[in-house]
Design a protein around this motif. Structure first.
Motif, mmCIF file in Angstrom:
data_model
loop_
_atom_site.group_PDB
_atom_site.id
_atom_site.type_symbol
_atom_site.label_atom_id
_atom_site.label_comp_id
_atom_site.label_asym_id
_atom_site.label_seq_id
_atom_site.Cartn_x
_atom_site.Cartn_y
_atom_site.Cartn_z
ATOM 1 N N THR A 63 0.854 -1.186 0.000
ATOM 2 C CA THR A 63 0.000 0.000 0.000
ATOM 3 C C THR A 63 0.890 1.237 0.000
ATOM 4 O O THR A 63 2.104 1.137 0.202
ATOM 5 C CB THR A 63 -0.913 0.030 1.243
ATOM 6 O OG1 THR A 63 -0.122 0.391 2.392
ATOM 7 C CG2 THR A 63 -1.563 -1.329 1.479
ATOM 8 N N HIS A 65 1.273 3.133 2.227
ATOM 9 C CA HIS A 65 1.787 3.301 3.585
ATOM 10 C C HIS A 65 2.581 2.083 4.048
ATOM 11 O O HIS A 65 2.808 1.910 5.244
ATOM 12 C CB HIS A 65 0.622 3.560 4.545
ATOM 13 C CG HIS A 65 -0.282 4.685 4.114
ATOM 14 N ND1 HIS A 65 0.116 6.006 4.113
ATOM 15 C CD2 HIS A 65 -1.544 4.666 3.622
ATOM 16 C CE1 HIS A 65 -0.874 6.758 3.665
ATOM 17 N NE2 HIS A 65 -1.893 5.975 3.358
ATOM 18 N N LYS A 68 0.835 -4.349 4.176
ATOM 19 C CA LYS A 68 -0.228 -4.642 5.137
ATOM 20 C C LYS A 68 -0.739 -6.062 4.920
ATOM 21 O O LYS A 68 -0.906 -6.502 3.785
ATOM 22 C CB LYS A 68 -1.402 -3.656 4.976
ATOM 23 C CG LYS A 68 -1.008 -2.191 5.081
ATOM 24 C CD LYS A 68 -0.558 -1.826 6.494
ATOM 25 C CE LYS A 68 -0.255 -0.323 6.595
ATOM 26 N NZ LYS A 68 0.227 0.049 7.945
#
Length: 290
Positions: A63, A65, A68
């Motif tokens: 992702t 970020h 995940k």
């Protein structure tokens, strides 16, 4: 019709182990995979529905970020066409893929709702849960041998139901299903039942039966069920078993020939299905009938 699916070909070049695959008559393809300790990036011109069968807890999705996770049995991922996704499989993962195109979704839309947008935009989903999807793939896709032609009807029914569900809940249109009331007209039902009896040796699909009634697969399946109090694939299997019992009891036809005439391409699969239905194997029933 057959076609090449990019995600399928990408996985074949990775560590993924192909456990099973089948191309349905519509051109949709199913594939059962196992993978571990692999990194994969996929981008293709088709849609992919990924269903986690076992493990997958250490499957990570890239992702903006970071990586995940959130996988596990009965989780699903939707990878729309032209989307790019990267995966890091750090432990065991068994999963099933359904590959389809915009054309497949549009065809279902036109037949069920009598309308079609320029394209179906699928929502991208990662590690999501949906009880309907879980029930469909566990009951239909994982509960039968994909290579047996006698199971083509169940597999084609499941794929149609899955894609109908995707259109309802995970696309830009989210059309509500039309209500279907009443069963098939008596003369239509008679024609369909006669067609089934004449073609029990063939790998019948839901599309084959719906064509006899000049209906969409969705409308046909529901109207047939109302008329017969069972799903089309259940009725066809019931008729195959009835024909098989008749031939086993009252003829000297070799059991392998009986299996083929009842739509089974494997004598062992026929024997197992027969025993499940009748309570004994074909050879045991024949011995008991003499």
């Amino acid at each position: 019709m057959s076609r090449t699916y990019g995600t399928f070909e990408t996985l074949r070049q990775q560590n993924a182990v192909l456990r099973d695959t089948v191309a349905l008559n519509s051109g949709i393809q199913l594939a059962a995979w196992f993978n571990q300790n692999d990194t994969v990036t996929v981008q293709s011109d088709h849609h992919t529905l990924s269903l986690y069968v076992a493990d997958g807890y250490e499957s990570y999705h890239k992702t903006p970020h970071g990586w995940k996770n959130g996988g596990g049995p009965d989780r699903f991922c939707l990878m729309p066409k032209e989307s790019e996704s990267s995966w890091d499989i750090r432990d065991n993962l068994s999963f099933v893929h359904l590959y389809c195109t915009d054309e497949h979704l549009r065809d279902i839309g036109e037949k069920i709702w009598d309308r079609s947008p320029a394209s179906f935009r699928l929502d991208e989903k990662t590690f999501a849960s949906d009880d309907k999807i879980t029930a469909l793939y566990r009951h239909f896709l994982l509960d039968c041998d994909w290579q047996q032609q006698a199971n083509q009807l169940a597999l084609s029914s499941a794929s149609t139901l899955l894609m109908t569900h995707l259109i309802q809940h995970y696309t830009n249109v989210q059309w509500q299903l039309p209500k279907v009331t009443g069963g098939l007209a008596p003369f239509v039902l008679r024609n369909v039942l006669a067609f089934i009896e004449e073609n029990l040796a063939q790998p019948l699909t839901l599309a084959d039966l719906a064509q006899q009634a000049a209906l969409s697969e969705y409308h046909f399946a529901r109207m047939f069920s109302q008329s017969m109090n069972m799903a089309p694939h259940q009725y066809v299997m019931q008729r195959r078993m009835a024909k098989a019992q008749q031939l086993v009891r009252h003829t000297a036809m070799p059991l392998t020939d009986i299996a083929i005439s009842c739509g089974f391409s494997s004598a062992s699969h026929f024997s197992n299905r027969f025993k499940s239905s009748v309570g004994m194997t074909p050879s045991q029933l024949r011995a008991a009938s003499q």
